[in-house]
Design a protein around this motif. Sequence first.
Motif, PDB file in Angstrom:
ATOM      1  N   PHE A   1      24.799  12.792  51.271  1.00  0.00           N
ATOM      2  CA  PHE A   1      25.747  13.882  51.494  1.00  0.00           C
ATOM      3  C   PHE A   1      26.958  13.237  52.147  1.00  0.00           C
ATOM      4  N   MET A   2      28.109  13.308  51.479  1.00  0.00           N
ATOM      5  CA  MET A   2      29.293  12.566  51.913  1.00  0.00           C
ATOM      6  C   MET A   2      30.477  13.492  52.166  1.00  0.00           C
ATOM      7  N   ASP A   3      31.001  13.436  53.391  1.00  0.00           N
ATOM      8  CA  ASP A   3      32.232  14.154  53.711  1.00  0.00           C
ATOM      9  C   ASP A   3      33.376  13.452  52.964  1.00  0.00           C
ATOM     10  N   ILE A   4      34.424  14.160  52.644  1.00  0.00           N
ATOM     11  CA  ILE A   4      35.531  13.542  51.924  1.00  0.00           C
ATOM     12  C   ILE A   4      36.553  12.938  52.889  1.00  0.00           C
ATOM     13  N   VAL A   5      36.965  13.698  53.891  1.00  0.00           N
ATOM     14  CA  VAL A   5      38.010  13.239  54.800  1.00  0.00           C
ATOM     15  C   VAL A   5      37.365  12.621  56.047  1.00  0.00           C
ATOM     16  N   MET A   6      37.476  11.275  56.151  1.00  0.00           N
ATOM     17  CA  MET A   6      36.885  10.549  57.281  1.00  0.00           C
ATOM     18  C   MET A   6      37.760   9.357  57.646  1.00  0.00           C
ATOM     19  N   PRO A   7      37.595   8.851  58.882  1.00  0.00           N
ATOM     20  CA  PRO A   7      38.346   7.656  59.282  1.00  0.00           C
ATOM     21  C   PRO A   7      37.776   6.386  58.636  1.00  0.00           C
ATOM     22  N   LYS A   8      38.516   5.300  58.743  1.00  0.00           N
ATOM     23  CA  LYS A   8      38.173   3.963  58.242  1.00  0.00           C
ATOM     24  C   LYS A   8      38.124   3.889  56.726  1.00  0.00           C
ATOM     25  N   LYS A   9      37.282   4.694  56.110  1.00  0.00           N
ATOM     26  CA  LYS A   9      37.187   4.718  54.643  1.00  0.00           C
ATOM     27  C   LYS A   9      36.818   6.147  54.284  1.00  0.00           C
ATOM     28  N   ASP A  10      37.605   6.790  53.425  1.00  0.00           N
ATOM     29  CA  ASP A  10      37.280   8.185  53.116  1.00  0.00           C
ATOM     30  C   ASP A  10      36.093   8.273  52.157  1.00  0.00           C
ATOM     31  N   GLY A  11      35.616   9.479  51.972  1.00  0.00           N
ATOM     32  CA  GLY A  11      34.423   9.702  51.162  1.00  0.00           C
ATOM     33  C   GLY A  11      34.569   9.260  49.714  1.00  0.00           C
ATOM     34  N   ILE A  12      35.756   9.376  49.157  1.00  0.00           N
ATOM     35  CA  ILE A  12      35.953   8.992  47.752  1.00  0.00           C
ATOM     36  C   ILE A  12      35.907   7.473  47.593  1.00  0.00           C
ATOM     37  N   GLU A  13      36.518   6.746  48.534  1.00  0.00           N
ATOM     38  CA  GLU A  13      36.442   5.275  48.484  1.00  0.00           C
ATOM     39  C   GLU A  13      34.988   4.810  48.626  1.00  0.00           C
ATOM     40  N   ALA A  14      34.274   5.422  49.577  1.00  0.00           N
ATOM     41  CA  ALA A  14      32.862   5.060  49.795  1.00  0.00           C
ATOM     42  C   ALA A  14      32.036   5.400  48.548  1.00  0.00           C
ATOM     43  N   LEU A  15      32.308   6.567  47.963  1.00  0.00           N
ATOM     44  CA  LEU A  15      31.622   6.987  46.739  1.00  0.00           C
ATOM     45  C   LEU A  15      31.798   5.946  45.638  1.00  0.00           C
ATOM     46  N   GLU A  16      33.034   5.500  45.432  1.00  0.00           N
ATOM     47  CA  GLU A  16      33.320   4.502  44.392  1.00  0.00           C
ATOM     48  C   GLU A  16      32.497   3.233  44.608  1.00  0.00           C
ATOM     49  N   GLU A  17      32.477   2.749  45.853  1.00  0.00           N
ATOM     50  CA  GLU A  17      31.724   1.525  46.159  1.00  0.00           C
ATOM     51  C   GLU A  17      30.225   1.715  45.927  1.00  0.00           C
TER      52      GLU A  17
ATOM     53  N   ALA B   1      30.644  16.784  50.451  1.00  0.00           N
ATOM     54  CA  ALA B   1      30.718  17.981  51.296  1.00  0.00           C
ATOM     55  C   ALA B   1      32.192  18.201  51.614  1.00  0.00           C
ATOM     56  N   SER B   2      32.681  19.395  51.318  1.00  0.00           N
ATOM     57  CA  SER B   2      34.109  19.595  51.550  1.00  0.00           C
ATOM     58  C   SER B   2      34.417  20.952  52.142  1.00  0.00           C
ATOM     59  N   SER B   3      35.500  20.972  52.881  1.00  0.00           N
ATOM     60  CA  SER B   3      36.006  22.213  53.444  1.00  0.00           C
ATOM     61  C   SER B   3      36.932  22.838  52.409  1.00  0.00           C
ATOM     62  N   ALA B   4      37.275  24.068  52.637  1.00  0.00           N
ATOM     63  CA  ALA B   4      38.217  24.738  51.733  1.00  0.00           C
ATOM     64  C   ALA B   4      39.526  23.952  51.728  1.00  0.00           C
ATOM     65  N   GLY B   5      40.201  23.953  50.597  1.00  0.00           N
ATOM     66  CA  GLY B   5      41.494  23.286  50.534  1.00  0.00           C
ATOM     67  C   GLY B   5      41.418  21.829  50.108  1.00  0.00           C
ATOM     68  N   THR B   6      40.260  21.394  49.653  1.00  0.00           N
ATOM     69  CA  THR B   6      40.156  20.003  49.195  1.00  0.00           C
ATOM     70  C   THR B   6      39.794  19.944  47.712  1.00  0.00           C
ATOM     71  N   GLN B   7      40.258  20.930  46.953  1.00  0.00           N
ATOM     72  CA  GLN B   7      39.919  20.998  45.528  1.00  0.00           C
ATOM     73  C   GLN B   7      40.362  19.754  44.753  1.00  0.00           C
ATOM     74  N   SER B   8      41.547  19.226  45.060  1.00  0.00           N
ATOM     75  CA  SER B   8      42.020  18.050  44.325  1.00  0.00           C
ATOM     76  C   SER B   8      41.130  16.847  44.634  1.00  0.00           C
ATOM     77  N   HIS B   9      40.662  16.761  45.890  1.00  0.00           N
ATOM     78  CA  HIS B   9      39.740  15.686  46.267  1.00  0.00           C
ATOM     79  C   HIS B   9      38.424  15.821  45.487  1.00  0.00           C
ATOM     80  N   LEU B  10      37.953  17.067  45.363  1.00  0.00           N
ATOM     81  CA  LEU B  10      36.684  17.296  44.660  1.00  0.00           C
ATOM     82  C   LEU B  10      36.770  16.850  43.220  1.00  0.00           C
ATOM     83  N   LYS B  11      37.883  17.168  42.576  1.00  0.00           N
ATOM     84  CA  LYS B  11      38.071  16.776  41.184  1.00  0.00           C
ATOM     85  C   LYS B  11      38.013  15.248  41.072  1.00  0.00           C
ATOM     86  N   ARG B  12      38.693  14.550  41.988  1.00  0.00           N
ATOM     87  CA  ARG B  12      38.656  13.084  41.995  1.00  0.00           C
ATOM     88  C   ARG B  12      37.244  12.565  42.239  1.00  0.00           C
ATOM     89  N   ALA B  13      36.547  13.204  43.162  1.00  0.00           N
ATOM     90  CA  ALA B  13      35.182  12.768  43.489  1.00  0.00           C
ATOM     91  C   ALA B  13      34.267  12.893  42.270  1.00  0.00           C
TER      92      ALA B  13
END
Length: 131
Positions: free
Chosen positions: A54-70, A83-95
């Motif tokens: 379960f991965m948060d998208i917005v995080m320090p050091k490396k965000d969830g999408i970068e970690a997901l890719e690796e 795991a995302s809060s409202a307002g991160t739809q564009s991030h979800l699409k990328r994820a």
Amino acid sequence: MQQELKVLICDDSALIRKKFRKILEVCQCKYIEEADNGEMAVEKVNEFKPDLVFMDIVMPKKDGIEALEEIKKEYPTIKVVMASSAGTQSHLKRALEHGAYDFIQKPITLEAVAVLIEKIMTEKKEGSAHV
């Protein structure tokens, strides 16, 4: 059956990780690890080899999408649920484009997590039945 599932919770909020852990314990998951940023998540995946992250998208050091890719590059079979809060739809699409298995809306609920775990366990059973 759920207790065989190894789960990694990655979120920079200790409160959210604690809530996730409680929900996973209710779902009878016994193997649970935590990470508080994307960098640590990648390290934990290498050590722990979870079935589910379960991965948060917005995080320090490396965000969830970068970690997901690796993670997906190294371990394509690990299921990563964003795991995302409202307002991160564009991030979800990328994820999802980068291989996320699914996403869960915050605040997380027992029902949402239980449905996801059930879906993964069913796939796991069906996958092993074909071997």
